[in-house]
Design an enzyme around this catalytic site. Structure first.
Site, PDB file in Angstrom:
ATOM      1  N   ARG A  59       7.724  -2.513   9.409  1.00 36.51           N
ATOM      2  CA  ARG A  59       9.246  -2.633   9.311  1.00 36.51           C
ATOM      3  C   ARG A  59      10.014  -1.600  10.373  1.00 36.51           C
ATOM      4  NH1 ARG A  59       7.794  -3.769   4.149  1.00 36.51           N
ATOM      5  NH2 ARG A  59       8.562  -1.820   3.480  1.00 36.51           N
ATOM      6  N   GLU A  96      -0.537   5.572  -4.001  1.00 35.62           N
ATOM      7  CA  GLU A  96      -0.567   5.654  -5.693  1.00 35.62           C
ATOM      8  C   GLU A  96      -1.863   5.031  -6.075  1.00 35.62           C
ATOM      9  OE1 GLU A  96       2.702   3.161  -6.841  1.00 35.62           O
ATOM     10  OE2 GLU A  96       2.597   4.125  -9.074  1.00 35.62           O
TER      11      GLU A  96
END
Ligand code: AMP
Length: 170
Positions: A59, A96
């Site tokens: 993006r 994560e």
């Protein structure tokens, strides 16, 4: 023009507990698209010549290239492992859960060039930090990291040493 009206919240995407900030409504609206690129370009340092804008897959490519055009700079894509065709420098970083690797072409940045890094969202800052490391390893100078928006509660800016510019805060 209120850019925040063009950011769509998608709960539990791509996994439960994540509130995904979808920029596709902003990209789809000509005025919002142009305004976003104009505003970020205007926030870039103007006391130095910006040589390259680095956009982060995927993006970060869209507005990143528009900022480069406005600054009279070149555009450099940083991509996920295995996507770039020529010789690369790589940087692995922790997510994560698990690890990811980003790559930049070895000839993308010349030593001493002034670089602006762009992505859509500053979240934990791990991705932008890895890209800063790639630029510095290439000999570039990171003069700014800019983002359409920052998720303040994740404190990603604490991981970055370069100046930061954002248009929206959440
Ligand atoms: P970070 O945690 O800052 O390393 O962000 C990882 C990547 O995922 C960046 O390219 C962000 O643009 C993207 N990202 C992280 N959190 C979100 C979110 N809530 N909505 C949309 N994109 C996100």
């Amino acid at each position: 023009m209120k850019l925040q009206d063009f950011i769509r919240d998608i709960p539990d995407f791509p996994k439960p507990g994540i509130l995904f900030k979808d920029i596709t409504p902003l990209l789809a609206d000509h005025q919002a698209l142009v305004s976003c690129a104009d505003q970020l370009a205007a926030l870039c340092p103007n006391e130095v010549k910006i040589d390259k804008v680095v956009g982060i897959e995927s993006r970060g490519f869209i507005i990143g290239a528009m900022i480069a055009e406005r600054l009279g700079a070149g555009f450099i894509p940083v991509r996920k492992k295995g996507k770039l065709p020529y010789r690369v420098n790589s940087k692995s970083y922790s997510l994560e859960y698990g690890k990811d690797t980003l790559e930049i072409h070895t000839d993308a940045i010349n030593p001493g060039e002034n670089v602006v890094i762009h992505d859509d969202v500053l979240a934990t800052g791990g991705t932008a930090k890895a890209v800063c490391d790639l630029v510095v390893a290439s000999g570039g100078v990171v003069v700014q990291c800019n983002f359409i928006m920052e998720l303040n509660f994740l404190k990603g800016r604490d991981r970055l040493t370069a100046p930061i510019a954002v248009l929206l805060n959440y």
